[in-house]
Write a protein that holds these residues in place. Structure first.
Motif, PDB file in Angstrom:
ATOM      1  N   LEU A  22       0.864  -1.189   0.000  1.00 46.89           N
ATOM      2  CA  LEU A  22       0.000   0.000   0.000  1.00 46.89           C
ATOM      3  C   LEU A  22       0.894   1.230   0.000  1.00 46.89           C
ATOM      4  O   LEU A  22       2.100   1.135   0.207  1.00 46.89           O
ATOM      5  CB  LEU A  22      -0.900   0.019   1.237  1.00 46.89           C
ATOM      6  N   GLU A  26      -2.509   5.600   1.494  1.00 52.03           N
ATOM      7  CA  GLU A  26      -3.572   4.619   1.727  1.00 52.03           C
ATOM      8  C   GLU A  26      -3.597   4.158   3.180  1.00 52.03           C
ATOM      9  O   GLU A  26      -4.667   3.873   3.737  1.00 52.03           O
ATOM     10  CB  GLU A  26      -3.415   3.434   0.767  1.00 52.03           C
ATOM     11  N   ARG A  29      -5.620   6.790   4.905  1.00 51.51           N
ATOM     12  CA  ARG A  29      -7.023   6.705   4.503  1.00 51.51           C
ATOM     13  C   ARG A  29      -7.709   5.498   5.152  1.00 51.51           C
ATOM     14  O   ARG A  29      -8.801   5.613   5.712  1.00 51.51           O
ATOM     15  CB  ARG A  29      -7.065   6.562   2.972  1.00 51.51           C
ATOM     16  N   ASP A  30      -7.061   4.344   5.096  1.00 50.90           N
ATOM     17  CA  ASP A  30      -7.688   3.123   5.591  1.00 50.90           C
ATOM     18  C   ASP A  30      -7.796   3.093   7.109  1.00 50.90           C
ATOM     19  O   ASP A  30      -8.510   2.272   7.673  1.00 50.90           O
ATOM     20  CB  ASP A  30      -6.924   1.889   5.094  1.00 50.90           C
ATOM     21  N   ASN A  31      -7.063   3.972   7.778  1.00 51.89           N
ATOM     22  CA  ASN A  31      -7.134   4.012   9.235  1.00 51.89           C
ATOM     23  C   ASN A  31      -7.779   5.297   9.736  1.00 51.89           C
ATOM     24  O   ASN A  31      -7.651   5.652  10.908  1.00 51.89           O
ATOM     25  CB  ASN A  31      -5.732   3.834   9.827  1.00 51.89           C
ATOM     26  N   ASN A  32      -8.476   5.969   8.837  1.00 53.07           N
ATOM     27  CA  ASN A  32      -9.243   7.165   9.209  1.00 53.07           C
ATOM     28  C   ASN A  32      -8.395   8.245   9.867  1.00 53.07           C
ATOM     29  O   ASN A  32      -8.827   8.903  10.809  1.00 53.07           O
ATOM     30  CB  ASN A  32     -10.413   6.775  10.123  1.00 53.07           C
TER      31      ASN A  32
ATOM     32  N   GLN B  41     -13.567   5.054  -5.931  1.00 51.48           N
ATOM     33  CA  GLN B  41     -13.111   6.027  -6.922  1.00 51.48           C
ATOM     34  C   GLN B  41     -13.303   5.436  -8.315  1.00 51.48           C
ATOM     35  O   GLN B  41     -12.891   4.308  -8.560  1.00 51.48           O
ATOM     36  CB  GLN B  41     -11.630   6.329  -6.803  1.00 51.48           C
ATOM     37  N   GLU B  57      -9.638  -3.449  -3.217  1.00 56.69           N
ATOM     38  CA  GLU B  57      -9.651  -2.789  -1.897  1.00 56.69           C
ATOM     39  C   GLU B  57      -9.074  -1.380  -1.983  1.00 56.69           C
ATOM     40  O   GLU B  57      -9.428  -0.515  -1.199  1.00 56.69           O
ATOM     41  CB  GLU B  57      -8.823  -3.568  -0.852  1.00 56.69           C
ATOM     42  N   ARG B  58      -8.174  -1.182  -2.926  1.00 58.03           N
ATOM     43  CA  ARG B  58      -7.524   0.123  -3.004  1.00 58.03           C
ATOM     44  C   ARG B  58      -8.403   1.166  -3.680  1.00 58.03           C
ATOM     45  O   ARG B  58      -8.083   2.341  -3.673  1.00 58.03           O
ATOM     46  CB  ARG B  58      -6.187  -0.016  -3.736  1.00 58.03           C
ATOM     47  N   TYR B  60     -11.561   1.707  -2.771  1.00 58.75           N
ATOM     48  CA  TYR B  60     -12.532   2.254  -1.816  1.00 58.75           C
ATOM     49  C   TYR B  60     -12.086   3.608  -1.289  1.00 58.75           C
ATOM     50  O   TYR B  60     -10.938   3.784  -0.889  1.00 58.75           O
ATOM     51  CB  TYR B  60     -12.760   1.289  -0.644  1.00 58.75           C
ATOM     52  N   PRO B  63     -12.566   2.979   4.351  1.00 59.23           N
ATOM     53  CA  PRO B  63     -12.858   1.608   4.777  1.00 59.23           C
ATOM     54  C   PRO B  63     -14.253   1.528   5.418  1.00 59.23           C
ATOM     55  O   PRO B  63     -14.791   2.560   5.839  1.00 59.23           O
ATOM     56  CB  PRO B  63     -11.772   1.334   5.816  1.00 59.23           C
TER      57      PRO B  63
END
Ligand SMILES: Cc1cc2nc3c(=O)[nH]c(=O)nc-3n(C[C@H](O)[C@H](O)[C@H](O)COP(=O)(O)OP(=O)(O)OC[C@H]3O[C@@H](n4cnc5c(N)ncnc54)[C@H](O)[C@@H]3O)c2cc1C
Ligand code: FES
Lengths: 107, 403
Positions: A22, A26, A29-32, B41, B57-58, B60, B63
Motif C-alpha cells: 500500500l 492509503e 485513509r484506511d485508518n481514518n 473512486q 480494496e484500493r 474504496y 474503509p
C-alpha cells in the motif's frame, strides 16, 4: 508490514500498521487519519496528500521522482528536504517505524 | 439535530457525509447507494484497475469502519425509487426513510448505443461502474480485437489499456477529431500521435453504422459510416454521459442541464440539495455542470456546510487528469470560449495554454506538472501571464504567481 506514525498538525498522533504494497497515503485513509485528503486518489495529480517526513527518516524513504518534486513545489508550505506526497511512497518492511508530520492544511 | 439522507454513495455522497461528521453534525446520517460495494473512486476504472495494477480494496474511498465509527448508516444495494417531498421521505426499495434534509448525489449515466444498431449485443460494454469494468476485463487479452466507439478521455484511456495489453485496437470518432468536445486541436494531435505510436488505429470523422453479431447475440464486428467492415471481439462505448436526474425530475425539482442548484447546492426545494455529476450550478455568470472528482468533492463539501447553516458560495476550481501510457495529462480551468492557444515546450513536456483575448482560461499539461500547477493557481486568482513568457521555454513561470 510497517508501523507508521502520522502526527496531525495539532500534535495528535496516530500509530497504525500498514501492509506492504500500500502507499503511505492509503495507510492514512484506511485508518481514518484526518489531514491527508488525497483528492485524486493517488494519481499524483492533486498534491493534497502532502506530509513532512520526520528528519530521522528522510534518508530512508525512497527518493521522489521529478513529477512528485514538481507537484510538491506547489503544495502548502513545502519543505525542500522533508516534504513528500504520501501517495508516491510505497510501504515496505524497511519503513517500519516511519514518522510523518501533517501540514496545517492541504491545497 | 436534523436527520440527513444522501442518495447516491459515490464520490460526492461519500465526501458529503464525511464532511457533515467532520463539521460536528450529530444527527442521523443515511447514505443510500444502489451499487453493491463501498463508495469507490472511478478514475482508476479506466486506468490502473483495468490494467490490473490496482486491486479492488484500493479503490474504496474509505474503509467500512469509517462509516461504522462515524455512525453513518450506509445502505449499499439499495435504490431510492422516489422522493415524497411533502412527507419528507425517501422511498428505498422496501422501506421509507424520513429526512429533515436531503442531498441528491446520483452521478451520471453513460450513453449506450441504440439497440437497433447492436447496442444490446454481448461483448458491448460501457465504462462507468466497477461491475462494468469487471465484466469487460476478462476480455482484455492479447491478440483480441477491440473497437472503441468515441474518442473522449474514457475511450482513449480504454484504448491505451487495451494497446498495452497487446490487443488490436481501433477507435472511431464521429466528429472531426478525438477530444473535439473538450480540447484544442493541439491536444487532439498530441494524443492521436501518442496512440498511433502504440499501434492504435484512430479513425476520425468516422462513425459506427451498426454492429454485427453472431446469431444476433454476441458482437463479431462492425460496419462503419465510411462503409468499412471490421471484425471485433469486443466493443467499448465511450460516447458521453447524461446527468442522473430522473429521481429529482419525478419529484418535481427544477432540472436545467442537471439538477438545478444555486451557488450553495440548493435545489428548488429548500430541504433538498444536489452535488456532483448530476448537478448544474452558477459559474462566472453561466450555468455549468462538471464531471470530475474535484467538482464532486468540493461541491459536496459546500452542500454539507450549507446544510449545517455555515454555507459559502461554491467557486468551482475545475481540474482534471487523464493517464494514457506514460503520459499524464493534467487540466486546469475550463477552456470554453477560447480564442487561441499558446504552446509551451520544455524538453519532453508540453503544455497548451488557452486564452480568450489576453485572459488565461485553461491549461492542458502533458507530463508537465509545473505548468499545470502554475496555470491552476494563476487561473484561480484571475491572473493572465503574457503569452510570450508562457511560450519561452527558458522562462521560470513560478514568479508569475507572486506578481
Ligand atoms: C471510467 C471513469 C474514469 C474517470 N476518470 C476521471 C479522472 O481521471 N479525473 C476526474 O476528475 N474524474 C474522472 N471521472 C469522473 C468522476 O469519476 C466523476 O465525476 C465522479 O465520480 C462524480 O461523482 P458523483 O458522486 O457525482 O457520481 P458517482 O461517483 O457516479 O456516484 C453516484 C452514485 O449514485 C448511485 N445512484 C444513482 N441513482 C441512485 C438511486 N436512485 N438510488 C441509489 N443510488 C443511486 C450510483 O449507482 C453511483 O454509485 C471518471 C469517471 C469514469 C466513469
Ligand atoms: S493523492 Fe493526489 S497527489 Fe497524492
Amino acid at each position: 508490514m510497517a508501523k507508521i506514525t502520522y502526527v496531525e498538525h495539532s500534535g495528535t498522533q496516530h500509530e497504525v500498521e500498514v501492509a506492504s504494497g500500500l502507499t503511505v497515503m492509503e495507510g492514512a485513509r484506511d485508518n481514518n487519519v484526518p489531514g491527508i485528503e488525497a483528492d485524486c486518489g493517488g494519481a499524483c495529480a492533486c498534491s493534497t496528500c502532502h506530509v513532512y517526513i520526520d528528519p530521522a527518516w528522510v534518508e530512508k524513504v525512497p527518493a521522489k521522482d521529478a513529477m512528485e518534486e514538481d507537484m510538491l513545489d506547489f503544495a502548502y508550505e513545502p519543505d525542500p528536504v522533508r516534504s513528500r506526497l504520501t501517495c508516491q511512497i510505497k510501504v515496505t518492511d524497511a519503513l517500519d517505524g516511519l514518522v510523518v508530520q501533517l501540514p496545517e492544511k492541504q491545497i | 439535530m436534523s436527520d440527513i439522507v444522501v442518495i447516491g454513495a459515490g464520490q460526492a455522497g461519500a465526501s458529503l457525509v464525511a464532511r457533515l461528521r467532520n463539521l460536528g453534525h450529530t444527527g442521523a446520517i443515511s447514505l443510500i447507494g444502489e451499487e453493491p460495494v463501498l463508495p469507490y473512486q472511478r478514475p482508476p476504472l479506466s486506468k490502473k484497475y483495468l490494467l490490473g495494477e490496482m486491486e479492488l480494496e484500493r479503490l474504496y474511498l474509505r474503509p467500512r469502519s469509517f462509516y461504522e465509527e462515524n455512525g453513518i448508516a450506509l445502505l449499499t444495494s439499495y435504490t431510492a425509487v422516489s422522493i415524497d417531498r411533502s412527507g419528507k421521505q425517501v422511498v428505498v426499495d422496501d422501506r421509507q426513510i424520513s429526512y429533515d434534509q436531503l442531498a441528491i448525489c446520483t452521478g451520471s449515466i453513460p450513453r449506450h448505443l441504440p439497440q437497433a444498431i447492436g447496442g444490446g449485443l454481448a461483448g458491448v460494454h460501457v465504462v462507468r461502474t466497477l461491475a462494468d469494468v469487471d465484466a469487460m476485463a476478462p476480455g482484455f487479452t492479447q491478440g483480441r480485437r477491440v473497437l472503441i466507439v468515441g474518442g473522449g478521455y474514457i475511450g482513449l484511456e480504454a484504448a491505451a489499456v487495451a494497446a498495452l495489453g497487446g490487443m488490436h485496437v481501433t477507435l472511431v470518432e464521429m466528429s472531426g477529431r478525438i477530444l473535439q468536445r473538450v480540447a484544442c486541436p493541439e491536444t487532439s494531435e498530441y494524443f492521436r500521435k501518442l496512440h498511433q505510436g502504440h499501434g492504435v488505429d484512430i479513425r476520425e470523422q468516422c462513425g459506427l453504422q451498426h454492429l454485427t453479431g453472431d446469431d444476433k447475440t454476441r458482437v463479431t464486428g462492425a460496419v462503419l459510416t465510411d462503409g468499412t467492415e471490421l471484425p471485433a471481439d469486443m466493443v467499448i462505448v465511450g460516447i458521453g454521459v447524461t446527468p442522473a436526474t430522473e429521481l429529482a425530475a419525478q419529484a418535481g425539482l427544477e432540472i436545467q442541464n442537471g439538477i438545478k442548484t444555486d451557488a450553495r447546492g440548493r435545489t428548488s426545494d429548500p430541504s433538498i440539495w444536489a452535488a456532483g455529476d448530476c448537478a448544474s450550478f452558477p459559474y462566472r455568470g453561466e450555468r455549468i455542470r462538471l464531471e470530475s472528482v474535484g467538482n464532486a468533492i468540493d461541491q459536496a463539501e459546500i452542500v454539507a456546510e450549507d446544510m449545517l447553516g455555515a454555507g459559502t458560495d461554491y467557486v468551482a476550481k475545475p481540474w482534471f487528469w487523464s493517464d494514457q501510457y506514460d503520459c499524464k495529462l493534467q487540466i486546469a480551468g475550463l477552456n470554453a470560449g477560447y480564442t487561441h492557444v499558446v504552446t509551451r515546450r520544455v524538453g519532453e513536456a508540453v503544455s497548451f495554454w488557452y486564452y480568450a483575448g489576453d485572459k488565461l482560461l485553461a491549461v492542458d499539461a502533458m507530463n508537465d506538472p509545473r505548468a499545470y500547477m502554475i496555470g491552476k493557481r494563476l487561473i484561480e486568482t484571475g491572473k493572465s501571464p503574457d503569452p510570450s513568457e508562457v511560450a519561452d521555454a527558458g522562462a521560470d513561470l513560478k514568479p508569475l504567481l507572486r506578481a
